[in-house]
Enzyme design. Structure first.
Site, PDB file in Angstrom:
ATOM      1  N   ASP A   1      -2.734  -2.065   9.049  1.00  0.00           N
ATOM      2  CA  ASP A   1      -3.677  -3.219   9.549  1.00  0.00           C
ATOM      3  C   ASP A   1      -4.917  -3.222   8.543  1.00  0.00           C
ATOM      4  OD1 ASP A   1      -2.377  -4.229  11.899  1.00  0.00           O
ATOM      5  OD2 ASP A   1      -3.190  -2.304  12.985  1.00  0.00           O
ATOM      6  N   GLY A   2      -5.010  -2.134   7.883  1.00  0.00           N
ATOM      7  CA  GLY A   2      -6.147  -2.099   7.154  1.00  0.00           C
ATOM      8  C   GLY A   2      -6.219  -3.070   5.684  1.00  0.00           C
TER       9      GLY A   2
ATOM     10  N   ASP B   1     -11.139  -1.915  13.110  1.00  0.00           N
ATOM     11  CA  ASP B   1      -9.827  -2.254  12.776  1.00  0.00           C
ATOM     12  C   ASP B   1      -9.260  -0.635  12.002  1.00  0.00           C
ATOM     13  OD1 ASP B   1      -9.891  -4.678  13.645  1.00  0.00           O
ATOM     14  OD2 ASP B   1     -10.390  -5.411  11.662  1.00  0.00           O
ATOM     15  N   GLY B   2      -9.923   0.382  12.527  1.00  0.00           N
ATOM     16  CA  GLY B   2      -9.523   1.600  11.889  1.00  0.00           C
ATOM     17  C   GLY B   2     -10.513   2.153  11.070  1.00  0.00           C
TER      18      GLY B   2
ATOM     19  N   GLY C   1      -1.341   2.490  12.105  1.00  0.00           N
ATOM     20  CA  GLY C   1      -1.563   1.779  13.247  1.00  0.00           C
ATOM     21  C   GLY C   1      -0.624   0.612  13.702  1.00  0.00           C
TER      22      GLY C   1
ATOM     23  N   ARG D   1      -1.291  13.890  17.193  1.00  0.00           N
ATOM     24  CA  ARG D   1      -2.770  14.153  16.998  1.00  0.00           C
ATOM     25  C   ARG D   1      -3.716  13.311  17.831  1.00  0.00           C
ATOM     26  NH1 ARG D   1      -5.779  10.336  13.749  1.00  0.00           N
ATOM     27  NH2 ARG D   1      -4.409   8.685  12.987  1.00  0.00           N
TER      28      ARG D   1
ATOM     29  N   ASP E   1      -9.949   8.214  17.466  1.00  0.00           N
ATOM     30  CA  ASP E   1      -9.106   7.686  16.321  1.00  0.00           C
ATOM     31  C   ASP E   1      -9.927   8.144  15.143  1.00  0.00           C
ATOM     32  OD1 ASP E   1      -7.881   5.894  14.835  1.00  0.00           O
ATOM     33  OD2 ASP E   1      -9.351   4.320  14.853  1.00  0.00           O
TER      34      ASP E   1
ATOM     35  N   ASN F   1       0.852  -1.132  -0.210  1.00  0.00           N
ATOM     36  CA  ASN F   1       0.012   0.001  -0.082  1.00  0.00           C
ATOM     37  C   ASN F   1       0.943   1.308  -0.075  1.00  0.00           C
ATOM     38  OD1 ASN F   1      -1.908   1.982   0.340  1.00  0.00           O
ATOM     39  ND2 ASN F   1      -2.528   1.273   2.552  1.00  0.00           N
TER      40      ASN F   1
END
Length: 516
Positions: A201-202, A475-476, A233, A305, A292, A142
């Site tokens: 993780d995505g 999972d975000g 993450g 942040r 988040d 990615n």
């Protein structure tokens, strides 16, 4: 049908009982390959040097009469050759992230003939193959996640290691959301011994969903999955390395894949009505989800942040009405109150896919995995009523590199760890947020921490508002949103805010590369 990793087991016997006079570092020596170990001693005496193939050797190349043995040269476990032998030399390799990297080193062994070099090379490779190490990997990169460093991490830190290990690979970059899911759904798995994600993780979550949407999902989901941190993450990598007592780094993550050790990974089905998707990390509702997701507008601040927005959210603390129902794991039956009757939440004809364009959801795939089969009538459900400050459900210990959400979570125990905060003074809550870094927050009297086999969230409105709900993310990624906050280019969320959302664990359904 997946590639077999068991075939080379018998071949390891070839690595037994070979002994030859050789030259190492230009000096004559007597070398022996026996019992999974390469040892040598300089002719005429001297220190005995050894390399254990399983723990210290990356790979072997044969170049004419020369045997080139690549060794682990740094990180948490420096190779013996790299520490003590003048006959080893460094090979260029990118440094590991967060200071945990190392260099590949190479021991050059000159044999008496090409035939001898080939025989020893074959014997060592057979021994390494017998350990279950992957020979062929499909790598998904990615380039957009985190600090957009996925491509560079792959080229400078991943490729040198897997090439030194003699692993063949195919690489594909993701171009858009759910691209990794599409890739996993159509990939010819017979060509590979594992799928590796260079990402956050995505992408791993997308791959799991893509595999479970295949007609051959029951064999597809068993292909080993690997993850190399290149996202925001990186909770899965941190969980795996921490579990093995190793520091967080790209280097250690790559070595975990090369070594070929594997462990079962629980997969959680997240269901609402006819919609489902599959999670491997966590689901949050309330304070943690708010921090988040809403802190995204401060992404320019980097990792700061989260700390900054945590303080903002605690100054203006929100609480949410609702109810959490659960089937407690053995030993946790004392949490909550018993529920006499529960309405079925079975996924009748459920569609699949993580949030996104419905054209990518494969909703017509009737042969896809439908989640674990449970008889809800036979389960003893219990409940906790809100209002809630935070509900956090985790399948692995870490939510990110620096946040331990569930210190007692395991990868394949078949349970989810739940941390719930209902009432907590602001002064105590500030301390709890900072204690999330090491997981000690779960010891607070304001936190209820327990394990469940199944869980259902019935989310309600924010206390003091009849129109605003909260955010539920998994999972975000946001899966349901009831706060009325939407941007013009935001995609439609997978689930609605309000109707029950149920999580059920399928123990050890997937397989993941692990340091040990």
């Amino acid at each position: 049908m997946l590639p077999s990793m068991a075939e080379p087991q018998a071949a390891g016997a070839k690595a037994e009982g070979l002994s030859k006079p050789v030259r190492i570092g230009g000096s004559a020596a007597e070398a022996t390959l026996s019992g999974g170990e390469l040892t040598w001693r300089a002719s005429g005496g001297g220190e005995r040097v050894s390399l254990e193939l399983e723990s210290e050797v990356l790979g072997v190349r044969v170049d004419g009469r020369v045997l080139k043995v690549a060794t682990f040269g740094g990180g948490d476990e420096a190779a013996a050759a790299g520490r003590s032998s003048p006959s080893s030399r460094p090979v260029t390799c990118g440094g590991g992230r967060d200071g945990g990297g190392g260099r590949v080193r190479e021991v050059v062994v000159e044999m008496e003939s090409e035939e001898a070099a080939a025989k020893w090379g074959d014997a060592m490779r057979d021994r390494l193959a017998s350990l279950g190490r992957p020979k062929r990997l499909f790598i998904i990169v990615n380039p957009y996640g985190g600090k957009r460093g996925g491509r560079k991490i792959f080229q400078t830190e991943v490729v040198p290691l897997i090439q030194a290990a003699g692993i063949l690979y195919s690489m594909q970059e993701t171009k858009h959301r759910l691209h990794a899911q599409e890739i996993a759904h159509s990939l010819d798995l017979r060509k590979y011994d594992g799928i590796v994600c260079v990402s956050g993780d995505g992408i791993l979550v997308e791959v799991v969903n893509g595999l479970l949407q295949r007609e051959d999902w029951n064999t597809a989901i068993k292909i080993p999955l690997g993850i190399i941190p290149a996202g925001t993450g990186n909770g899965m990598v941190q969980s795996l390395l921490h579990f093995a007592g190793e520091s967080f780094s790209v280097y250690n993550a790559v070595l975990a894949i090369i070594r070929g050790h594997k462990r079962p990974l629980d997969v959680t089905s997240v269901v609402q009505g006819k919609t489902r998707f599959f999670s491997v990390l966590m689901l949050t509702w309330g304070l943690v989800a708010d921090i988040d997701i809403e802190s995204e507008k401060y992404r320019w601040m980097g990792s700061a942040r989260l700390d900054f927005y945590s303080l903002l959210r605690m100054v203006s603390l929100r609480r949410y009405n609702g109810r959490v129902l659960f089937v407690p794991a053995p030993g946790y039956e004392g949490f909550g109150d018993p529920v006499e009757q529960i309405t079925s939440c079975k996924p009748d004809g459920a569609s699949t896919g993580i949030q996104g364009d419905t054209s990518n959801d494969f909703n017509d795939e009737t042969c896809a995995y439908t989640g674990p089969s449970i008889d809800e009538a036979d389960l003893e459900w219990r409940s906790l009523d809100g209002p809630f400050v935070s509900v956090w459900v985790s399948g692995v210990p870490f939510a990110s590199e620096n946040v331990m959400a569930a210190p007692e979570a395991n990868f394949g125990d078949g349970y989810l760890d739940v941390a719930i905060i209902k009432d907590c003074p602001r002064s105590a809550l500030i301390g709890l947020v900072f204690q999330m870094k090491d997981g000690s927050y779960v010891k607070s009297p304001y936190v209820e921490y327990f394990k469940v086999k199944a869980l259902r969230i019935e989310p309600g409105m924010r206390v003091g508002s009849s129109t605003k709900g909260g955010i539920i993310d998994s999972d975000g990624e946001v899966i349901a949103r009831g706060d009325g906050s939407h941007t013009g280019d935001e995609i439609e969320h997978l689930m609605a805010y309000g109707p029950p959302i149920q999580l059920t664990v399928d123990q050890g359904l997937a397989t993941i590369f692990s340091p040990r």
